[in-house]
Design an enzyme around this catalytic site. Structure first.
Site, PDB file in Angstrom:
ATOM      1  N   ARG A  35     -21.210  14.720  33.859  1.00  0.00           N
ATOM      2  CA  ARG A  35     -19.755  14.812  33.679  1.00  0.00           C
ATOM      3  C   ARG A  35     -19.103  15.607  34.809  1.00  0.00           C
ATOM      4  NH1 ARG A  35     -19.032  15.205  27.133  1.00  0.00           N
ATOM      5  NH2 ARG A  35     -18.908  12.957  26.874  1.00  0.00           N
ATOM      6  N   LYS A 201     -22.947   3.511  11.169  1.00  0.00           N
ATOM      7  CA  LYS A 201     -21.940   3.443  10.099  1.00  0.00           C
ATOM      8  C   LYS A 201     -20.974   2.283  10.225  1.00  0.00           C
ATOM      9  CE  LYS A 201     -21.336   8.327   9.134  1.00  0.00           C
ATOM     10  NZ  LYS A 201     -20.374   9.335   9.511  1.00  0.00           N
ATOM     11  N   GLY A 351     -20.276   7.152  24.668  1.00  0.00           N
ATOM     12  CA  GLY A 351     -20.976   8.008  23.703  1.00  0.00           C
ATOM     13  C   GLY A 351     -22.460   7.717  23.657  1.00  0.00           C
ATOM     14  N   GLY A 374     -15.245   8.532  21.692  1.00  0.00           N
ATOM     15  CA  GLY A 374     -14.097   8.422  20.785  1.00  0.00           C
ATOM     16  C   GLY A 374     -12.931   7.685  21.430  1.00  0.00           C
TER      17      GLY A 374
HETATM   18  P1  AMP Z   1     -23.334   5.177  16.082  1.00  0.00           P
HETATM   19  O1  AMP Z   1     -23.011   6.571  16.503  1.00  0.00           O
HETATM   20  O2  AMP Z   1     -22.634   4.724  14.862  1.00  0.00           O
HETATM   21  O3  AMP Z   1     -23.225   4.199  17.231  1.00  0.00           O
HETATM   22  O4  AMP Z   1     -24.845   5.210  15.634  1.00  0.00           O
HETATM   23  C1  AMP Z   1     -25.904   5.452  16.494  1.00  0.00           C
HETATM   24  C2  AMP Z   1     -27.124   5.738  15.650  1.00  0.00           C
HETATM   25  O5  AMP Z   1     -27.405   4.629  14.806  1.00  0.00           O
HETATM   26  C3  AMP Z   1     -28.353   5.969  16.491  1.00  0.00           C
HETATM   27  O6  AMP Z   1     -28.738   7.304  16.324  1.00  0.00           O
HETATM   28  C4  AMP Z   1     -29.365   5.010  15.892  1.00  0.00           C
HETATM   29  O7  AMP Z   1     -30.625   5.573  15.706  1.00  0.00           O
HETATM   30  C5  AMP Z   1     -28.770   4.664  14.543  1.00  0.00           C
HETATM   31  N1  AMP Z   1     -29.279   3.380  14.039  1.00  0.00           N
HETATM   32  C6  AMP Z   1     -29.226   2.190  14.643  1.00  0.00           C
HETATM   33  N2  AMP Z   1     -29.824   1.259  13.902  1.00  0.00           N
HETATM   34  C7  AMP Z   1     -30.292   1.869  12.793  1.00  0.00           C
HETATM   35  C8  AMP Z   1     -31.001   1.425  11.643  1.00  0.00           C
HETATM   36  N3  AMP Z   1     -31.377   0.162  11.498  1.00  0.00           N
HETATM   37  N4  AMP Z   1     -31.280   2.342  10.708  1.00  0.00           N
HETATM   38  C9  AMP Z   1     -30.920   3.628  10.846  1.00  0.00           C
HETATM   39  N5  AMP Z   1     -30.247   4.100  11.905  1.00  0.00           N
HETATM   40  C10 AMP Z   1     -29.933   3.234  12.881  1.00  0.00           C
END
Ligand code: AMP
Length: 397
Positions: A35, A201, A351, A374
């Protein structure tokens, strides 16, 4: 068009530059200086153009007085001095006589870094709540404000929106690059336009889905969030991640856009999440009760690749599996390779996704990896970023 740093005569002027020096620091040592490096182009431009350069940045979150001990920008001033190959004056204050005197004495081409703007968050959140007086005060320290911290542009803070409300303003090279990269996605994207979504999520991605579902030709869904969509189609998904609060959203979107939302047809399953779990590539219909779905399977990879190959615009946010562990990273890696082989507009929405892909060895000059998690999510959700919105317009362009 917003004004950029190039639209100003900087000679003899005090230029306040909001940079993003929010780097990981452990035991006083910087773990990743990317950064800081990303801000160099703007800082060097200001130096080369005979400005007096005053830098502001936040680092972490300051909730308790104790937090300040670990969150000083001092180590960053030292690293920046090395990278610039010149002295960087560091003032351990965010306001006051000492800071004002140092700025008064600043000569052309000299660089000064003010202490962590979030020190103003203790105890009254003056920075994060964009306190009017604080923004006005910081603005009084300079002649021109340049915002080059894309990662905070989705927030209206005193150190961006506050300052820009009081003195002439423009964007730096990093913010300009981000704005230009998102432009062809947000305005008339070339078709076919494919959106790839993964991560944990459903909730976090709802605004993106709602904004892009009408514009995109296909939305490919993998990662943990896919299992809630599969559940919405009445598949049993064992112990996989589920976001039942948003099951209805998934059902509605699937009903409304049955041909746009593309879901996995198979899944890499395991009984536990470890680096050496025993895995099985299972058809979506064959989930066992105790299995956890942790990556997209081979058939899904092939299916997703088909859509990616024919795309002219691609946006990707969220890993397609638990990609921190190698055994669950194949889907993310293969899709990254497919992306590398496509010509067109390609954006990875910042991110975690960017960092995970870089760890997997992804290096594609033609893909824009956003520096703001974000901020990029909000842009893709169709929102206006206050940190950019407030910047002066260039009326001549
Ligand atoms: P996000 O910040 O919503 O983009 O989520 C990223 C996180 O989602 C990472 O730490 C991944 O390990 C997790 N992730 C991706 N696929 C899966 C899955 N099938 N089960 C559990 N966690 C997951």
């Amino acid at each position: 068009m917003k004004k950029t740093i190039k639209d100003f005569d900087l000679t003899d002027k005090k230029i306040l530059i909001r940079v993003d020096f929010n780097v990981p620091i452990k035991d006083g040592k910087i773990k990743d200086d990317n950064r800081i490096k990303s801000s160099l182009e703007t800082i060097k431009y200001a130096i080369d153009n005979n400005a007096k350069v005053i830098l502001l940045s936040h680092l972490g979150r300051v909730k308790e007085k104790e937090d300040m001990k670990k969150l000083s920008l001092k180590p960053i001033a030292l690293r920046l001095a090395e990278l610039l190959n010149q002295n960087v004056k560091f003032v351990e204050e965010t306001r006051g006589k000492k800071l004002e005197t140092e700025i008064q004495n600043l000569k052309n081409k000299e660089v000064l870094l003010i202490e962590n703007t979030r020190f103003e968050d203790y105890p009254d959140k003056l920075e994060s709540k964009n306190d009017e007086n604080l923004g006005k005060y910081w603005a009084s320290l300079g002649d021109i404000f340049i915002n080059d911290a894309f990662a905070t542009c989705h927030r209206a803070h005193a150190s961006n929106v506050g300052i820009a409300s009081h003195i002439p303003s423009g964007i730096g090279f990093l913010v300009e690059k981000e704005v230009k990269a998102f432009e062809p996605v947000l305005n008339n994207p070339k078709k076919p336009f494919t959106v790839i979504l993964g991560g944990a999520k459903v909730e976090d991605k709802i605004p993106i889905i709602e904004n892009l579902v009408t514009k995109a030709d296909h939305i490919l869904i993998g990662g943990g969030m896919a299992y809630t969509f599969l559940k919405a189609k009445n598949y049993e998904v064992g112990k996989s991640l589920l976001d039942l609060d948003h099951l209805e959203f998934c059902q509605n979107i699937l009903n409304k856009y049955p041909n746009k939302i593309v879901l996995p047809t198979d899944s890499i399953n395991a009984l536990e999440i470890t680096e050496d779990s025993i895995t099985h590539d299972k058809n979506i219909e064959d989930f066992m009760d105790d299995e956890i779905g942790l990556d997209i399977g081979d058939s899904t990879i092939k299916e997703f690749e088909k859509y990616i190959k024919m795309s002219k615009t691609i946006v990707w946010n969220g890993p397609l599996g638990y990609a921190e562990y190698k055994i669950f990273s194949k889907g993310t890696k293969k899709i990254a390779e497919a992306l590398e082989n496509v010509k067109g507009v390609k954006i990875i929405g910042g991110g975690d996704t960017g960092a995970i892909l870089e760890n997997l060895g992804f290096k594609d000059e033609d893909t824009h990896i956003s520096t703001g998690g974000g901020a990029s999510l909000e842009l893709l959700s169709g929102k206006i970023l206050p940190g950019i919105d407030i910047i002066d317009e260039n009326l001549e362009k």
